[in-house]
Design an enzyme around this catalytic site. Structure first.
Site, PDB file in Angstrom:
ATOM      1  N   CYS A 160      -2.168   8.371   4.442  1.00  0.00           N
ATOM      2  CA  CYS A 160      -2.276   8.133   3.278  1.00  0.00           C
ATOM      3  C   CYS A 160      -3.555   8.434   2.733  1.00  0.00           C
ATOM      4  CB  CYS A 160      -1.710   6.808   2.793  1.00  0.00           C
ATOM      5  SG  CYS A 160      -2.490   5.415   3.779  1.00  0.00           S
TER       6      CYS A 160
ATOM      7  N   GLU B 190       0.986  -1.202   0.085  1.00  0.00           N
ATOM      8  CA  GLU B 190       0.062   0.000  -0.088  1.00  0.00           C
ATOM      9  C   GLU B 190       1.088   1.137   0.018  1.00  0.00           C
ATOM     10  OE1 GLU B 190      -3.106  -0.102  -0.521  1.00  0.00           O
ATOM     11  OE2 GLU B 190      -3.321  -2.383  -0.116  1.00  0.00           O
TER      12      GLU B 190
END
Lengths: 1007, 1007
Positions: A803, A769
């Site tokens: 994020c 990720e």
């Protein structure tokens, strides 16, 4: 006091109820009079249950529909395909949406007229003057009033101030007007008090409308802020000879409101006309009320209590269920009704010091108060009745006739922004259990409605299938046999509305503070290991504050850890899934019992705010509990279709040694997610924490140690990235790499992993990720009351260091100014300071390097666009100002590069289509959001907004395990979706075993 | 002939049946006499249904259990945990398996004794002499006989020859013996014929036992081979004054046996005593019988028919269902019984030319024959009765008494290898519908058993839930609306037992031959394109034979194709899943209607044998049908858990342009699999076929063109690998690469794909299946009758050019010699030659380069090990000899490197554990196999044999879509499992959409 015979009392209540009912039987509230506009609308809503949601949603969005075409579009989107519309309306709608000018004009006018009519039903006026006129009329009709100012949600101190001004203006109008009014129910006209005891006007207010920064975790600060804002209004009320009622909103502010009330009451001991609204539907109210009455008696301070049933039931249930908190309200209507009678009785019993305002339209409840007062001998001037303006005229008239003491609760304010109030009232009156609906629209049998309410949970809860309690207890200790699944429920983060949680957390922070600064060893093959190379881990808010002295692993230690993992794999890979799951659940249980400590480490080492830290720990527990259950679900063999004589089975199997490289921003949650997924699937792990959060990483060692995880299965090797990271990734025994972090590093890992090295027997798999450049679109019909705080929390929560953080907001031209103004005001209101103090919403960024990088981007922003807002930062290190920069276009660096700090790019677009295009214009595709109330645009976004996690009409951070499997596309990640049902599959291989079950032509499946 | 009144006949049959039954009511066949060993065993089997499978399996494996300890191990494995065992046996077993010497000895002896007893029940003797003695006794008891020689399956010409010798030896013994025997049922002892019309002995044989290379697709060749082998035996029979019966085995050899019978019958017209067994349970038999009787009449050749019901019902059902063929047998017992009566009647009607041997134990069937014969006035010497030796003594005695004409079918041969026969008999007699069981063990009501059998399908079929027909018709043409799923069923490959299929295929091969040699253009954006660069595609069996003149794409054409795909993606990605699925199903329909042509191209361009080519086409159709259904299943949105006020949805979405790089060895199937997966998930494809099979790749263009797939979605760019492959893979617009091929190339693709290039916005995903070095383990108790042909087909099928091919066989020491001898004999028997001729099982390898490479490995093999067998190759190019090389150890190159040709390494091991270790000792992990009948070892393999596809007790190639998702681990692939439920997921991204459904505190899920 004479003890009351409950049964006899009930008999009298029913009798009284019958009398009251008989007196109003022939009347109908205007709400249900079908010859009136509002009655027509209500009747239509009641007849077309299937359209109720759309109708209420349309009313909600209506104030934002600025032009006839937009209005028609929305009408078409909401109702275009409905067959329930009256024929003429369908016809008009069809013509209007095809561009028929006349039809458009007629329809838009009709809708506007209807909406105003609806609004007028419940709202007393749009200006102070208009309000005073109407209120005068109400008084002439023999009723008292309490006036409340409607408005948008208060999102900033600027808005709070404006709200305060509105109250002051209202009071300035009421003060003189009052002098014109004769007192109600009093012989002697000279007395300035209604009925000889009550000021001639009452004002209601919510403390949150005067102070925007109230937050439960900052309890004292919030109380102070609220008191400071309410005080001048209260003083103005007193100055003008009125009374004030502190209204009650949602549960999260309940204790704050109680405290604000007590402070003000104590501050002005001579003025008994300060009221507090209390909600009978809250489970807490019995206790709260008893304590408040005691407080009143012991302090010798008479009080007024407006007892209502509560109007936020849906909201409270939704909020509690979404947060896995205990539901704070009764799940059945009858429990609430019973509580109301019980609490009214208690207040009446305290009539020498407590005044009861009975706020209900329910004839049974009204009768109960009347009969209880009579039985207790409560004098008339110690209680009154209140009803809502526009809701129950027959009851109001009756009460005025019988008791003479009725007060109307009268909202005032501009009708369009007041639609939120309107929606609530419509919702209330169309609900299946609405008393008014049952009596006046459904004509339900009155005896049933007058029956004594049951205190046991009943229909509403049962029907909806809810339970006020989450059904997960702590994992049982000592059960080594494995995991007993049950349904997964998200772990609740701390609920700071609870005093116990606040104070316990504060204590634990102090205790953990003492633990900090010590040596943090490696953990290899089940044993602690120190090395000579030590690096300190520092408090981002104070670089002089050493959180831990961390042993650094070198290549030798990494090699040793990989060897230990490889050796442990032989046995661990064969452990049965329920047993492996059991280790995770025990680790979860340990974390649950250490949740404050774990959160305290995050406050210290990485500067998470109280709520953020608590949420991170809850998410870590979620990963453990969820993946434990998932592995049991995935445990094979799984049957494949098999014709006779053949048995096909599908097995999931572990891959070997897995390297986990974790980030610092969700230092426990993401780490635990990756590690537990690898471990529960049967792999062994070598885990390298971020150099910024090694001590938090070490917490996971303790959790697994407490769970009894076998030696070698999980190894912890903090170390210098430049020394050990590539060595670990490139090692030929590593089969799987789980990484969460920046795109730059992620891509390098992917590239490294693709090169086969000597001794390697498996193609490495990367579970990855990476970064994001996430956008929220603000459509022209967006609900700014929700959009502004959602953008705020998405962009600046934890200083934008997620994020998933919002770093672009794409705003439709027509709503741009209003949105930006409110956003900047709101940003300006956010208090900034170190995380250990819950007064602060924002803190420093993770380290000096980050501060420098982000500051560099702010410089770029100033060149590429226009700085719309730059916040103030406290003295001290690592702070970066909240920055909002306008005039940004897709080609700008600020629109393309991940900044990972509190910097928000604002982009202005002409159309929703352009907004989507711009939103999709980066190489990232992680999260995104849309605020819109156009069904068409929401659907368009659903289909075309290319991100891994799209959020409609809410903030875009804080994905929940299971509910929102998380992860991005394009350069944001490999789409592995952490916390989802497919995640564990990435850590496993598949084997198919095909057995020929036939021997000599016979097969068990044909025997 | 007098027409028969069916009802009256039935009445007489029932009456006759009652008489017959009354005469034997008090008797029991020895099989069910519980005071005898065999009766005890049967009784136990009947009482313990739950152990029947294990018991029959134990009897099956018993002959291979060479020593007492192995025997005890197996007993323990099969029955150790059973509570149904008698206490004394459990006790003994427990002691024996704990190593008790005495218990072991006693138990082993007991088991051996029991087994021999069981064998003796059904088998007449172990040697020709013993057989002759017993047969003499049978004749003395008044019965005739037909003797059949039992033995292992005949896997090679050497074994077939030995079998032939056994028959000759038998005949040598019977010839003289016969002279000693008085004729049966005849007054005049001088006549050498029983009953005055039949030779005194009969021999039965199966043509497949004398000729190992019979294969339906090579019909004429097989018939010739069989006739050539049966002829000398038949002549010896005639010479010795006996008769011969051609037995019928499984359905696949039925037409061959019929033809062999007719040839021999015509060859010796003067000898009427040639019989053919026919099976009433076959759907074909009515037609076959009618034709044969006509043939007999028209040729003036009297014939004998042994009419039986058929003993391979389970086998036929299993085989048909596993191949998706129509089931050739009746699904209900009563249909078979009805067919038997019908067919017996027909034969009896033809009594002037046809002699009936009625082979059944069913009293109803016997009575039916008796009464039909009577009604038709058939003379006694035109029919006889047959029963199996050891099965139905009361019936035998009764028939002998009444008719005098009973023949016992007497198997002879070594008892232990004859266990297969024993198992069949035990299975038959313990079946729920066994007539003998029903009458003698279950004592079922005789009237029910004597009722006229129904011709409609009934209990057996209904109970088992089977249908004789597959439920898939051809996909409907012209339905553009999409895919109507229904259950997926594997497409049947051609069934060459059917004459139509054989002849049609042969014709089409000739037609397609004319199509070959033409220009093969590119296909870009829906249009054909030629280039100046042309390369011929060649027939591997004849490099002078040009299959196609292939336009070669250069970089410009690849760029154009990628551009077309990218452009098409915008629309294609939005097409609804059922519609996309519809294109696949139409392509499947097109392939189905062109299946012979498609297979013919494979024969020409890559040298696939008939069956291999047909299977490849069927698999291609499977991929289309299966992925079509899968995409409909995966079509979203999928619901995620959602608390009130929140709606979470999970979407699967396409990724963009996908490059498909396909291999030549499954040139249509694998290509179609990868392409259709990419297409149906919404991606657009640029497909580069292997330079060895561009014309076959072009077939897929035609399929999708016929399906109407929109332009640009699928683009076909054959080209020189060194020119375009990396250009294609490295293109920044390629998001996904699907590759099947060698590990070397696969790893390079993975590495290339991991490098992010300018303009690239998505991390590339590689879906990759690579090489293998697959092993089959032969355990000491393996059934070599199955293991040898399975290794043969796995190692040498399509010249070993499958990634799933067996290239190592790991043999347990104790079984090594027997296995290797039979394997070499069998390999030696395989005919080698060009693929267009179905006489050949093996052909040339794909090209000269491959031939050179494989020859190189054979040289290495000769150095590293010992060449055990090297086959002969025909003249012409690209042939490689079948090579079996012994003494190979894990460290040898021959044990580690993929050869991709007909080279088999043999490795000898001491223990099963060592076998597993060696099997797992390469960097590959694709397929593997185990032949074992030890439940413990099978389970051990299931858990520890690390390959993507493990096969127990069968060949290791030919994975079926859906049933055996295919793909390997380690360096064999990324575990994506083609043809499985997870495969499509790799071609898609996941998006989660979270909608806040609450507005102003109300939410539709709480309304």
């Amino acid at each position: 006091m004479v003890p009351i015979d409950r049964q006899a009392l009930n008999t009298r209540i029913v009798e009284r109820g019958k009398e009251l009912y008989a007196a109003i039987e022939s009347e109908k509230p205007s709400l249900f009079q079908e010859w009136r506009w509002v009655g027509k609308t209500m009747g239509w809503l009641l007849r077309h249950e299937e359209l109720r949601t759309d109708a209420l949603r349309f009313i909600d969005v209506f104030p934002s529909l600025a032009t006839p075409p937009i209005l028609i579009d929305h009408l078409e989107e909401y109702f275009g395909s409905s067959v329930s519309l009256p024929a003429w309306l369908r016809w008009t709608l069809r013509h209007a949406s095809c561009g028929g000018r006349l039809a458009t004009t007629v329809l838009a006018k009709t809708v506007h007229y209807t909406m105003r009519k609806l609004g007028r039903q419940f709202i007393i006026g749009e200006s102070a003057n208009e309000a005073v006129q109407r209120l005068s009329r109400i008084r002439r009709e023999g009723c008292a009033f309490s006036v409340d100012i409607l408005g948008e949600s208060v999102l900033s101190e600027a808005e709070a101030e404006r709200y305060g001004t509105l109250y002051m203006d209202l009071l300035k109008a009421l003060g003189p007007a009052r002098k014109e009014w004769s007192p109600l129910g009093a012989e002697q006209k000279t007395n300035d008090l209604d009925w000889g005891f009550h000021p001639k006007f009452s004002v209601s207010l919510k403390p949150t409308s005067l102070y925007s920064q109230g937050r439960p975790q900052n309890f004292d600060g919030s109380v102070e802020g609220m008191v400071a804002r309410v005080r001048p209004v209260y003083e103005k009320v007193l100055e003008n000879g009125g009374s004030l009622c502190i209204d009650m909103e949602s549960y999260q502010y309940k204790d704050l409101s109680l405290e604000v009330f007590k402070r003000l009451r104590a501050e002005y001991p001579a003025h008994p006309h300060l009221a507090l609204a209390m909600q009978a539907y809250l489970l807490d109210t019995d206790r709260d009320l008893a304590q408040l009455l005691d407080w009143s008696v012991s302090h010798g301070l008479p009080i007024c209590i407006r007892l209502v049933k509560g109007a936020y039931w849906d909201y409270e249930v939704i909020r509690a269920r979404q947060n896995s908190w205990d539901i704070p309200v009764f799940m059945s209507k009858s429990e609430t009704d019973a509580a109301f009678e019980r609490q009214a009785l208690l207040i009446l019993k305290h009539h020498p010091t407590a005044f009861l305002a009975c706020g209900t339209h329910n004839i049974r409840s009204i009768a109960a108060v009347m009969e209880a007062a009579k039985a207790l001998g409560v004098p008339d001037h110690r209680y009154e009745f209140q009803v809502l303006y526009g809701m129950a005229e027959p009851i109001r008239r009756l009460l005025a006739r019988i008791t003479g003491r009725v007060r109307l609760y009268c909202p005032y304010g501009p009708i369009l922004p007041g639609m939120a109030y309107l929606v609530r009232r419509l919702l209330e009156n169309t609900a299946n259990q609405s008393f008014l609906r049952l009596v006046f629209a459904d004509k339900m049998d009155i005896l049933g409605l007058l029956a004594e309410p049951s205190e046991a949970a009943s229909e509403r809860g049962a029907v909806a299938g809810f339970s006020g309690k989450t059904d997960r207890g702590p994992a049982k200790e000592g059960i080594h046999e494995g995991c007993q699944p049950g349904r997964f429920l998200n772990e609740p983060a701390a609920d700071f509305t609870k005093k116990e949680e606040r104070s316990l957390f504060a204590q634990v922070i102090t205790v953990v503070r003492q633990e900090m600064g010590k040596v943090c060893p490696l953990f290899i093959n089940g044993a602690d290991r120190t090395t000579r190379d030590i690096l300190p881990s520092l408090n981002p808010a104070d670089p002089a504050d050493v959180i831990a002295l961390v042993s650094q692993a070198g290549k030798a230690e990494v090699e040793e850890a990989i060897g230990a993992a490889q050796a442990a794999f032989a046995r661990w890979s064969k452990v049965e899934s329920p047993v492996k799951a059991g280790y995770l659940r025990r680790a979860a249980a340990w974390m649950r019992s250490h949740r404050y400590e774990l959160a305290a480490w995050q406050i210290g080492e990485i500067g998470k705010q109280w709520d953020q830290a608590s949420a991170d720990v809850a998410e870590a527990i979620d990963f453990l509990e969820y993946y434990a259950r998932e592995m049991v679900r995935l445990d094979g063999p799984h049957a494949l279709p098999s014709p006779p004589g053949e048995l096909n089975q599908y097995f999931y199997e572990p891959r070997g040694v897995c390297a986990v490289i974790a980030p610092w921003n969700f230092p426990l949650a993401i780490t635990t997610g990756m590690v537990s997924a690898a471990v529960v699937t049967g792999n062994c792990v070598v885990y390298k924490p971020s150099p910024l959060t090694p001590a938090i990483g070490r917490n996971l060692v303790e959790a697994f140690r407490a769970a009894g995880l076998p030696a070698g299965v999980f190894n912890y090797v903090p170390g210098r990235t430049e020394v050990i990271a590539e060595y670990l990734i490139n090692h030929p025994w590593i089969t799987t790499i789980a990484f969460t972090g920046s795109t730059q590093v992620g891509l390098r890992i992917i590239e490294n992993a693709a090169t086969v090295r000597p001794g390697q027997t498996t193609v490495k798999r990367v579970i990855c990720e990476m970064g994001g450049k996430n956008a929220i679109i603000i459509d022209e019909d967006a609900d700014l009351d929700e959009a502004v705080p959602a953008v705020l929390v998405s962009a600046f929560g934890f200083q934008g260091q997620k994020c998933s953080s919002c770093s672009r907001v794409i705003v439709l031209d027509s709503v741009y100014d209003r949105f930006i103004d409110r956003l900047i005001d709101a940003a300006q209101s956010l208090p900034v300071g170190p995380a250990h103090d819950p007064a602060f919403v924002l803190g420093p960024v993770c380290d000096h390097q980050a501060q420098t990088r982000i500051s560099g981007y702010i410089d770029v922003a100033a060149v590429e666009g226009k700085i719309l807002y730059s916040g103030k930062t406290p003295a001290g290190s690592n702070y970066v100002p909240i920055t909002i920069v306008g005039d940004i276009r897709p080609e700008h660096r600020i629109a393309q590069e991940e900044i990972f700090g509190p910097v928000l790019a604002v982009m202005k677009v002409k159309t929703f289509g352009e907004a989507l295009e711009w939103a999709n214009s980066t190489r990232f595709a992680l999260t995104g959001g849309v605020f819109s109330r156009s069904p068409r645009n929401l659907n368009e976004a659903k289909m075309r907004f290319q991100v891994g996690n799209l959020y409609l009409n809410r903030h875009i951070t804080g994905a929940m395990v299971e509910r929102q499997p998380f992860g991005g596309l394009r350069m944001s990640g490999l789409g592995t979706k952490a916390g989802g049902a497919e995640y564990l599959l990435h850590f496993m291989d598949r084997r198919v075993v095909t057995e020929n079950t036939a021997r000599r032509g016979f097969s068990p499946d044909l025997l």
